[in-house]
Scaffold this active site. Sequence first.
Site, PDB file in Angstrom:
ATOM      1  N   ASP A 148       0.745  -1.351  -0.080  1.00 17.33           N
ATOM      2  CA  ASP A 148      -0.025   0.045  -0.178  1.00 17.33           C
ATOM      3  C   ASP A 148       0.820   1.340   0.003  1.00 17.33           C
ATOM      4  O   ASP A 148       1.842   1.338   0.499  1.00 17.33           O
ATOM      5  CB  ASP A 148      -0.915  -0.024   1.081  1.00 17.33           C
ATOM      6  N   LEU A 178      11.731 -20.420  -3.967  1.00 17.25           N
ATOM      7  CA  LEU A 178      10.334 -19.543  -3.564  1.00 17.25           C
ATOM      8  C   LEU A 178       9.239 -19.597  -4.558  1.00 17.25           C
ATOM      9  O   LEU A 178       9.180 -19.706  -5.752  1.00 17.25           O
ATOM     10  CB  LEU A 178      11.030 -18.124  -3.437  1.00 17.25           C
ATOM     11  N   HIS A 218       3.327   3.306  -8.984  1.00 17.69           N
ATOM     12  CA  HIS A 218       3.190   2.028  -9.134  1.00 17.69           C
ATOM     13  C   HIS A 218       4.294   1.621  -9.765  1.00 17.69           C
ATOM     14  O   HIS A 218       4.768   0.302  -9.608  1.00 17.69           O
ATOM     15  CB  HIS A 218       1.833   1.945 -10.197  1.00 17.69           C
TER      16      HIS A 218
HETATM   17  C1  V07 Z   1       1.619  -3.972  -9.573  1.00 15.95           C
HETATM   18  C2  V07 Z   1       3.453  -2.640  -8.281  1.00 15.95           C
HETATM   19  C3  V07 Z   1       3.462  -3.009  -7.045  1.00 15.95           C
HETATM   20  C4  V07 Z   1       2.954  -2.334  -6.136  1.00 15.95           C
HETATM   21  C5  V07 Z   1       1.386  -2.474  -6.280  1.00 15.95           C
HETATM   22  C6  V07 Z   1       0.585  -1.937  -7.374  1.00 15.95           C
HETATM   23  C7  V07 Z   1       1.324  -1.807  -8.564  1.00 15.95           C
HETATM   24  C8  V07 Z   1       4.163  -6.421  -9.827  1.00 15.95           C
HETATM   25  C9  V07 Z   1       3.093  -7.052 -10.602  1.00 15.95           C
HETATM   26  C10 V07 Z   1       3.038  -8.573 -11.014  1.00 15.95           C
HETATM   27  C11 V07 Z   1       1.736  -9.253 -11.179  1.00 15.95           C
HETATM   28  C12 V07 Z   1       1.743 -10.618 -11.542  1.00 15.95           C
HETATM   29  C13 V07 Z   1       2.829 -10.961 -12.093  1.00 15.95           C
HETATM   30  C14 V07 Z   1       3.914 -10.181 -12.056  1.00 15.95           C
HETATM   31  C15 V07 Z   1       4.194  -9.002 -11.803  1.00 15.95           C
HETATM   32  C16 V07 Z   1       2.050  -6.259 -10.582  1.00 15.95           C
HETATM   33  C17 V07 Z   1       0.092  -5.201 -10.849  1.00 15.95           C
HETATM   34  C18 V07 Z   1       0.520  -4.097 -10.150  1.00 15.95           C
HETATM   35  C19 V07 Z   1      -1.380  -5.270 -11.389  1.00 15.95           C
HETATM   36  F1  V07 Z   1       2.885 -12.223 -12.731  1.00 15.95           F
HETATM   37  N1  V07 Z   1       3.958  -5.282  -9.810  1.00 15.95           N
HETATM   38  N2  V07 Z   1       2.413  -5.100  -9.906  1.00 15.95           N
HETATM   39  N3  V07 Z   1       0.751  -6.278 -10.906  1.00 15.95           N
HETATM   40  N4  V07 Z   1       2.184  -2.785  -8.910  1.00 15.95           N
END
Ligand code: V07
Length: 258
Positions: A33, A144, A50
């Site tokens: 968050d 992991l 983000h």
């Molecule tokens: C997202 C970055 C981290 C902070 C939270 C919101 C924004 C990595 C992924 C991801 C998801 C699936 C995957 C590999 C990477 C991600 C979303 C948002 C929607 F297989 N960061 N991140 N997905 N944020």
Amino acid sequence: MFERIRGRTETRVTGPEALSPDNLPQHVAIIMDGNGRWARERGLPRAAGHRSGMQAVKRAVRAANRLGIRYLTLYAFSTENWKRPKAEVDFLMRLPQEFLAIELDELIANNVQVRMIGQREGLPAHTLEAIDEAIRRTAGNCGLVLNFALNYGSRKELLEAARALARDAVEGRIDPDAITEADIEARLQTSGMPEPDLLIRTSGELRISNFMMWQLAYSELWFTDVYWPEFTEAHFYEAVGEYQRRTRRYGGLKDGGE
Ligand code: V07
């Protein structure tokens, strides 16, 4: 690793060497968050928060790997996040492929297994394709387990488990009076995973926010005011250190094991 405080190096240890190799949490879950607030306070667009949050994901994965944590679950997108402006949702839905384009080779090299929990329905095809490729290419890895919660909501997960149980009952496959907690567990998306030992939430909010409500029943909760983009490996070690202090008296047995 020692922390420099007021210019002097004090013996506050913030690295992995301070942690006990026994009594590590098997499963750490994180509510990431504060990306939007981090950006706003810096006069940056939310997208910058983000993207910066993605760098923090890398650091969390590295820290979990270094400690030999077995499961890391990251709350990347909730069922509530659809209420955000469409442009922001569209941007967020590109982050999985952006992250994996850069990181998948290293995840494979580090023996990480990628998984996802959450509703696939509603997610764009391009997002699912990138994640499915990562899941497929890492399925045989035994390090992991990196579990992304995407379009995930705990009530929705429990609702689907209830529906599955009701169908089984109506079809005569299960006796309603004989339903056990294990029958519910088997119908959750986390089926087969250990429950999180430790939940980390950043950005000062002290809520569970519809995240793994069943699975967090006995977890240690660790909150920090730090915004997710500021989260470092040292914060991860700090949280695990606090987990170890809190659970030390159980001597490896959890909840009432004394
Ligand atoms: C997202 C970055 C981290 C902070 C939270 C919101 C924004 C990595 C992924 C991801 C998801 C699936 C995957 C590999 C990477 C991600 C979303 C948002 C929607 F297989 N960061 N991140 N997905 N944020």
